[in-house]
Enzyme design. Structure first.
Site, PDB file in Angstrom:
ATOM      1  N   ALA A 155       0.830  -1.202   0.000  1.00 55.48           N
ATOM      2  CA  ALA A 155       0.000   0.000   0.000  1.00 55.48           C
ATOM      3  C   ALA A 155       0.867   1.255   0.000  1.00 55.48           C
ATOM      4  O   ALA A 155       0.626   2.188  -0.769  1.00 55.48           O
ATOM      5  CB  ALA A 155      -0.938  -0.006   1.206  1.00 55.48           C
ATOM      6  N   TYR A 156       1.863   1.268   0.865  1.00 60.17           N
ATOM      7  CA  TYR A 156       2.751   2.429   0.934  1.00 60.17           C
ATOM      8  C   TYR A 156       3.467   2.631  -0.399  1.00 60.17           C
ATOM      9  O   TYR A 156       3.501   3.744  -0.938  1.00 60.17           O
ATOM     10  CB  TYR A 156       3.763   2.238   2.062  1.00 60.17           C
ATOM     11  CG  TYR A 156       4.671   3.422   2.285  1.00 60.17           C
ATOM     12  CD1 TYR A 156       4.224   4.538   2.988  1.00 60.17           C
ATOM     13  CD2 TYR A 156       5.975   3.434   1.796  1.00 60.17           C
ATOM     14  CE1 TYR A 156       5.053   5.631   3.196  1.00 60.17           C
ATOM     15  CE2 TYR A 156       6.801   4.524   2.002  1.00 60.17           C
ATOM     16  CZ  TYR A 156       6.336   5.614   2.703  1.00 60.17           C
ATOM     17  OH  TYR A 156       7.159   6.708   2.896  1.00 60.17           O
ATOM     18  N   SER A 157       4.015   1.552  -0.955  1.00 57.26           N
ATOM     19  CA  SER A 157       4.745   1.656  -2.218  1.00 57.26           C
ATOM     20  C   SER A 157       3.831   2.146  -3.335  1.00 57.26           C
ATOM     21  O   SER A 157       4.197   3.031  -4.122  1.00 57.26           O
ATOM     22  CB  SER A 157       5.344   0.300  -2.588  1.00 57.26           C
ATOM     23  OG  SER A 157       6.257  -0.143  -1.604  1.00 57.26           O
ATOM     24  N   SER A 159       0.991   3.829  -3.040  1.00 55.70           N
ATOM     25  CA  SER A 159       0.545   5.209  -2.812  1.00 55.70           C
ATOM     26  C   SER A 159       1.621   6.202  -3.215  1.00 55.70           C
ATOM     27  O   SER A 159       1.325   7.243  -3.818  1.00 55.70           O
ATOM     28  CB  SER A 159       0.148   5.407  -1.346  1.00 55.70           C
ATOM     29  OG  SER A 159       1.274   5.393  -0.476  1.00 55.70           O
TER      30      SER A 159
END
Length: 249
Positions: A155-157, A159
């Site tokens: 998710a972080y990557s 986003s």
């Protein structure tokens, strides 16, 4: 903290995520170099403490994933500052650490809501003020994870990859409007956000950095302040790395 006295004299800035980490350090330097700065953050208590410490012009407590709150706070900030020259979009979270097939749906949605949707809402609300003024500098905080991807951080990557894509699109849209839009893509640096990650994940990210150390928040803040300055005048829709050699593109 080194700096350039008066570099931001007469300039105004909004810094999201301004009560901690990169946002706080960047805001402190902007104020020290002459800017009037309004801080946005979800943590009201930390906002007030930061305002007192750095001498910020104003603070607003809000969740950037709330589009209506962002729009109303942008208007209120414009009223306080008189104009908006600079936006540093630093608000963000890491989310869960888990493989895709086990990744919590609620964490995925929350990361996207803050890191990508929230940043979009901020840009959308503030760009019209910059166009009207004929000047602006937008610095979107992305990550090397948005270029390379980190395992167990989908998710972080994703986003942060979205932030890079949005930056490139918006920078091209505004290229003739006097508004410069770039993203900074740091590798892992010492920050309160690391407390959201297990030590093994931090060790993995440190091991990917050729310099063999995590960054210092002041190093990325220095880059952000250049990107927010008048000196950054012919680079837009681009990314600036502070990665200790991890990324070279």
């Amino acid at each position: 903290m080194s700096g350039f006295a008066g570099r931001f004299a007469g300039r105004t800035a909004i810094v999201t995520g301004g009560a901690s980490g990169l946002g706080r350090t960047t805001a402190k330097r902007l104020v020290a170099e002459g800017a009037n700065v309004v801080l946005w953050d979800v943590n009201e208590e930390a906002l007030e403490a930061t305002k007192a410490e750095i001498g910020a012009t104003g603070v607003f407590a809000l969740d950037v994933s709330d589009q209506s709150a962002v729009a109303s706070t942008a208007a209120a900030s414009h009223a306080v500052l008189g104009k908006i020259d600079i936006l540093v979009a630093s608000a963000g979270i890491t989310g869960a650490t888990a493989p895709v097939d086990e990744y919590p749906i609620e964490s995925w949605l929350r990361v996207m809501d803050i890191n990508l949707n929230g940043l979009f809402y901020c840009c959308r609300a503030i760009v019209p003020f910059m166009i009207e003024n004929g000047y602006g500098r937008i610095v979107n905080v992305a990550s090397v994870a948005g270029k390379e991807g980190n395992p167990n951080a989908s998710a972080y990557s994703a986003s942060k990859a979205g932030v890079i894509g949005l930056t490139k699109s918006l920078g091209k849209e505004l290229a003739t409007k006097g508004v410069i839009v770039n993203a900074v893509t740091p590798a892992t640096f010492e920050s309160p956000i690391l407390a959201q990650l297990p030590p093994a994940q931090v060790d993995y990210m440190r091991g990917k950095i050729p310099m063999g150390r995590l960054g210092e928040v002041e190093e990325t803040a220095a880059m952000v302040c250049f990107m927010a300055s008048e000196e950054c005048s012919f680079t837009t829709a681009s990314t600036f790395d502070t990665s200790g050699g991890r990324t070279t593109f």
